[in-house]
Design an enzyme around this catalytic site. Structure first.
Site, PDB file in Angstrom:
ATOM      1  N   ASP A  10    -105.737  15.752  20.722  1.00 49.52           N
ATOM      2  CA  ASP A  10    -105.064  14.463  20.718  1.00 49.52           C
ATOM      3  C   ASP A  10    -106.157  13.440  20.398  1.00 49.52           C
ATOM      4  O   ASP A  10    -107.352  13.773  20.447  1.00 49.52           O
ATOM      5  CB  ASP A  10    -104.457  14.216  22.109  1.00 49.52           C
ATOM      6  CG  ASP A  10    -103.903  12.823  22.253  1.00 49.52           C
ATOM      7  OD1 ASP A  10    -103.164  12.384  21.357  1.00 49.52           O
ATOM      8  OD2 ASP A  10    -104.211  12.156  23.261  1.00 49.52           O
ATOM      9  N   LEU A  11    -105.771  12.229  20.042  1.00 49.57           N
ATOM     10  CA  LEU A  11    -106.786  11.225  19.682  1.00 49.57           C
ATOM     11  C   LEU A  11    -107.056  10.221  20.808  1.00 49.57           C
ATOM     12  O   LEU A  11    -108.138  10.201  21.410  1.00 49.57           O
ATOM     13  CB  LEU A  11    -106.333  10.479  18.418  1.00 49.57           C
ATOM     14  CG  LEU A  11    -107.252   9.341  17.981  1.00 49.57           C
ATOM     15  CD1 LEU A  11    -108.575   9.881  17.454  1.00 49.57           C
ATOM     16  CD2 LEU A  11    -106.568   8.497  16.906  1.00 49.57           C
ATOM     17  N   ASP A  12    -106.024   9.391  21.091  1.00 48.39           N
ATOM     18  CA  ASP A  12    -106.195   8.295  22.048  1.00 48.39           C
ATOM     19  C   ASP A  12    -106.440   8.835  23.455  1.00 48.39           C
ATOM     20  O   ASP A  12    -105.608   9.566  23.996  1.00 48.39           O
ATOM     21  CB  ASP A  12    -104.942   7.418  22.056  1.00 48.39           C
ATOM     22  CG  ASP A  12    -104.698   6.747  20.715  1.00 48.39           C
ATOM     23  OD1 ASP A  12    -105.578   6.015  20.262  1.00 48.39           O
ATOM     24  OD2 ASP A  12    -103.624   6.979  20.119  1.00 48.39           O
ATOM     25  N   THR A  18    -109.273   4.729  23.320  1.00 44.32           N
ATOM     26  CA  THR A  18    -108.342   3.692  22.859  1.00 44.32           C
ATOM     27  C   THR A  18    -107.153   3.521  23.788  1.00 44.32           C
ATOM     28  O   THR A  18    -106.407   2.553  23.658  1.00 44.32           O
ATOM     29  CB  THR A  18    -107.831   4.046  21.450  1.00 44.32           C
ATOM     30  OG1 THR A  18    -107.591   5.454  21.437  1.00 44.32           O
ATOM     31  CG2 THR A  18    -108.823   3.681  20.382  1.00 44.32           C
ATOM     32  N   LYS A  46     -98.571   6.931  27.788  1.00 42.06           N
ATOM     33  CA  LYS A  46     -99.582   7.690  27.045  1.00 42.06           C
ATOM     34  C   LYS A  46     -98.910   8.806  26.252  1.00 42.06           C
ATOM     35  O   LYS A  46     -98.075   9.539  26.790  1.00 42.06           O
ATOM     36  CB  LYS A  46    -100.642   8.265  27.994  1.00 42.06           C
ATOM     37  CG  LYS A  46    -101.563   7.196  28.555  1.00 42.06           C
ATOM     38  CD  LYS A  46    -102.662   7.807  29.414  1.00 42.06           C
ATOM     39  CE  LYS A  46    -103.584   6.722  29.951  1.00 42.06           C
ATOM     40  NZ  LYS A  46    -104.560   7.262  30.911  1.00 42.06           N
ATOM     41  N   GLY A  47     -99.292   8.926  24.995  1.00 47.13           N
ATOM     42  CA  GLY A  47     -98.732   9.985  24.156  1.00 47.13           C
ATOM     43  C   GLY A  47     -97.365   9.663  23.601  1.00 47.13           C
ATOM     44  O   GLY A  47     -96.802  10.425  22.823  1.00 47.13           O
ATOM     45  N   ARG A  50     -94.846   4.331  19.453  1.00 42.90           N
ATOM     46  CA  ARG A  50     -94.808   2.870  19.597  1.00 42.90           C
ATOM     47  C   ARG A  50     -93.389   2.374  19.925  1.00 42.90           C
ATOM     48  O   ARG A  50     -93.197   1.583  20.842  1.00 42.90           O
ATOM     49  CB  ARG A  50     -95.305   2.232  18.295  1.00 42.90           C
ATOM     50  CG  ARG A  50     -95.784   0.812  18.455  1.00 42.90           C
ATOM     51  CD  ARG A  50     -96.255   0.238  17.131  1.00 42.90           C
ATOM     52  NE  ARG A  50     -97.260   1.066  16.473  1.00 42.90           N
ATOM     53  CZ  ARG A  50     -97.655   0.914  15.208  1.00 42.90           C
ATOM     54  NH1 ARG A  50     -97.141  -0.043  14.465  1.00 42.90           N
ATOM     55  NH2 ARG A  50     -98.553   1.718  14.672  1.00 42.90           N
ATOM     56  N   SER A 115    -101.620  13.718  16.999  1.00 47.56           N
ATOM     57  CA  SER A 115    -101.504  12.430  17.693  1.00 47.56           C
ATOM     58  C   SER A 115    -100.188  11.744  17.362  1.00 47.56           C
ATOM     59  O   SER A 115     -99.675  11.892  16.251  1.00 47.56           O
ATOM     60  CB  SER A 115    -102.664  11.531  17.248  1.00 47.56           C
ATOM     61  OG  SER A 115    -102.431  10.196  17.630  1.00 47.56           O
ATOM     62  N   ALA A 116     -99.675  10.965  18.311  1.00 47.82           N
ATOM     63  CA  ALA A 116     -98.446  10.195  18.061  1.00 47.82           C
ATOM     64  C   ALA A 116     -98.748   8.897  17.330  1.00 47.82           C
ATOM     65  O   ALA A 116     -97.842   8.196  16.894  1.00 47.82           O
ATOM     66  CB  ALA A 116     -97.771   9.881  19.392  1.00 47.82           C
ATOM     67  N   SER A 117    -100.033   8.583  17.181  1.00 47.28           N
ATOM     68  CA  SER A 117    -100.399   7.269  16.644  1.00 47.28           C
ATOM     69  C   SER A 117    -100.304   7.189  15.127  1.00 47.28           C
ATOM     70  O   SER A 117    -100.759   8.080  14.406  1.00 47.28           O
ATOM     71  CB  SER A 117    -101.830   6.926  17.054  1.00 47.28           C
ATOM     72  OG  SER A 117    -102.239   5.740  16.412  1.00 47.28           O
ATOM     73  N   ASN A 119    -101.944   4.937  13.707  1.00 49.36           N
ATOM     74  CA  ASN A 119    -103.272   4.404  13.373  1.00 49.36           C
ATOM     75  C   ASN A 119    -104.344   5.499  13.399  1.00 49.36           C
ATOM     76  O   ASN A 119    -105.535   5.197  13.296  1.00 49.36           O
ATOM     77  CB  ASN A 119    -103.663   3.317  14.383  1.00 49.36           C
ATOM     78  CG  ASN A 119    -102.756   2.101  14.302  1.00 49.36           C
ATOM     79  OD1 ASN A 119    -102.666   1.468  13.250  1.00 49.36           O
ATOM     80  ND2 ASN A 119    -102.066   1.773  15.385  1.00 49.36           N
ATOM     81  N   LYS A 146     -93.826  13.479  21.431  1.00 54.99           N
ATOM     82  CA  LYS A 146     -94.188  14.274  22.606  1.00 54.99           C
ATOM     83  C   LYS A 146     -93.335  13.771  23.770  1.00 54.99           C
ATOM     84  O   LYS A 146     -93.106  12.562  23.846  1.00 54.99           O
ATOM     85  CB  LYS A 146     -95.674  14.066  22.963  1.00 54.99           C
ATOM     86  CG  LYS A 146     -96.647  14.481  21.860  1.00 54.99           C
ATOM     87  CD  LYS A 146     -98.069  14.013  22.222  1.00 54.99           C
ATOM     88  CE  LYS A 146     -99.032  14.243  21.071  1.00 54.99           C
ATOM     89  NZ  LYS A 146    -100.385  13.704  21.299  1.00 54.99           N
ATOM     90  N   GLU A 170    -105.593  17.181  25.647  1.00 55.45           N
ATOM     91  CA  GLU A 170    -104.635  16.077  25.821  1.00 55.45           C
ATOM     92  C   GLU A 170    -104.943  15.257  27.068  1.00 55.45           C
ATOM     93  O   GLU A 170    -105.346  15.808  28.080  1.00 55.45           O
ATOM     94  CB  GLU A 170    -103.230  16.667  26.031  1.00 55.45           C
ATOM     95  CG  GLU A 170    -102.273  16.499  24.897  1.00 55.45           C
ATOM     96  CD  GLU A 170    -101.894  15.072  24.565  1.00 55.45           C
ATOM     97  OE1 GLU A 170    -102.147  14.165  25.367  1.00 55.45           O
ATOM     98  OE2 GLU A 170    -101.348  14.871  23.482  1.00 55.45           O
ATOM     99  N   ASP A 171    -104.695  13.944  26.992  1.00 53.10           N
ATOM    100  CA  ASP A 171    -104.875  13.111  28.190  1.00 53.10           C
ATOM    101  C   ASP A 171    -103.540  12.634  28.763  1.00 53.10           C
ATOM    102  O   ASP A 171    -103.536  11.933  29.771  1.00 53.10           O
ATOM    103  CB  ASP A 171    -105.730  11.874  27.878  1.00 53.10           C
ATOM    104  CG  ASP A 171    -104.993  10.878  27.005  1.00 53.10           C
ATOM    105  OD1 ASP A 171    -104.321  11.314  26.049  1.00 53.10           O
ATOM    106  OD2 ASP A 171    -105.067   9.667  27.282  1.00 53.10           O
TER     107      ASP A 171
HETATM  108  C1  G6P Z   1    -100.707   7.619  21.238  1.00 52.31           C
HETATM  109  C2  G6P Z   1    -101.007   6.763  22.448  1.00 52.31           C
HETATM  110  C3  G6P Z   1     -99.846   5.864  22.800  1.00 52.31           C
HETATM  111  C4  G6P Z   1     -99.390   5.099  21.571  1.00 52.31           C
HETATM  112  C5  G6P Z   1     -98.983   6.069  20.470  1.00 52.31           C
HETATM  113  C6  G6P Z   1     -98.563   5.349  19.188  1.00 52.31           C
HETATM  114  O1  G6P Z   1     -99.902   8.643  21.607  1.00 52.31           O
HETATM  115  O2  G6P Z   1    -101.324   7.564  23.560  1.00 52.31           O
HETATM  116  O3  G6P Z   1    -100.256   4.977  23.813  1.00 52.31           O
HETATM  117  O4  G6P Z   1     -98.298   4.248  21.875  1.00 52.31           O
HETATM  118  O5  G6P Z   1    -100.090   6.899  20.166  1.00 52.31           O
HETATM  119  O6  G6P Z   1     -99.686   4.716  18.670  1.00 52.31           O
HETATM  120  P1  G6P Z   1     -99.674   3.671  17.489  1.00 52.31           P
HETATM  121  O7  G6P Z   1    -101.132   3.508  17.165  1.00 52.31           O
HETATM  122  O8  G6P Z   1     -98.899   4.263  16.371  1.00 52.31           O
HETATM  123  O9  G6P Z   1     -99.034   2.442  18.012  1.00 52.31           O
HETATM  124 MG    MG Z   2    -103.700  10.501  24.257  1.00 51.72          MG
END
Ligand code: G6P
Ligand code: MG
Length: 219
Positions: A10-12, A18, A46-47, A50, A115-117, A119, A146, A170-171
């Site tokens: 996972d990233l964040d 982050t 977390k995870g 958005r 990652s769910a992000s 970014n 997730k 994973e966190d």
């Molecule tokens: C990760 C983080 C979440 C975040 C999600 C979406 O899973 O743990 O806190 O909301 O990514 O990230 P984004 O950068 O796309 O808003």
């Molecule tokens: Mg995370």
């Protein structure tokens, strides 16, 4: 599908810290809408994607927004988040992470990001890790958040490694549940009390001995 092992990060909150910036940006949004959120509530975000995070937060605050306002708040949250992470560099990789990535690369164990992000690619570029990953699956690539295992199953598929031969770092509670549902070995990074569904939990990567990783990826 090979019998060899693969590792998914996972990233964040795992590779970079982050998670605290996501919290700050969500907290600012909540405060602007007239309520507050706690760090305990933040564990549930977390995870989580958005869109889903904003839905959950608005539920906590008892706030209803029009579709346009919803989109506007999401954009503002992301702008704030991007400003918090704008100065990130290689030095923001969490302690112990690079050593484990180096060990895996030296031993030809493929690694993926899950990652769910949306970014994620941007952040990996900033910290100089983009080229290290054999596969990247992020919030732009999946439709089911997730704890749905889609993100990790897709990462395993891209690595050409069977899910049961994958190890996930994973966190988040949602991420550990996703890894477990994918039948992968789940390793929690954080508090044991929060991540008690994980197969193993470590406070951070400096606590993980290379021998432990060696056993996981060679057995
Ligand atoms: C990760 C983080 C979440 C975040 C999600 C979406 O899973 O743990 O806190 O909301 O990514 O990230 P984004 O950068 O796309 O808003
Ligand atoms: Mg995370």
């Amino acid at each position: 599908m090979s019998n060899s092992k693969g590792v998914i990060f996972d990233l964040d909150g795992v590779i970079v810290d982050t998670a605290k910036f996501h919290f700050l940006a969500w907290r600012k949004l909540a405060n602007d809408l007239g309520f507050d959120i706690t760090e305990t509530q933040n564990e549930e975000l977390k995870g989580v994607s958005r869109v889903k995070s904003l839905e959950i937060i608005l539920g906590w605050g008892g706030v209803t927004l029009t579709e346009d306002e919803f989109m506007e708040q999401m954009a503002m949250k992301n702008d704030n988040y991007l400003s918090y992470i704008s100065g990130m560099t290689k030095s923001d990789i969490l302690p112990g992470v690079s050593e484990i990535i180096d060990f895996l690369k030296e031993n030809d164990i493929p690694i993926a990001l899950g990652s769910a992000s949306k970014n994620a690619r941007n952040i990996l570029e900033k910290v100089g890790l983009y080229q290290s990953f054999d596969a990247i699956v992020d919030g732009n690539d999946v439709s089911k958040a997730k704890p749905n295992p889609e993100v990790f199953l897709s990462a395993a598929d891209q690595l050409n490694v069977a899910p049961e031969n994958c190890v996930v770092f994973e966190d988040s509670v949602a991420g550990i549940q996703a890894a477990n549902l994918a039948k992968m070995t789940s390793i929690g990074i954080g508090e044991e009390a929060v991540l008690n569904e994980a197969d193993h939990v470590f406070t951070d990567f400096t606590e993980i001995e290379i021998d432990f990783i060696k056993k996981l990826v060679t057995k």
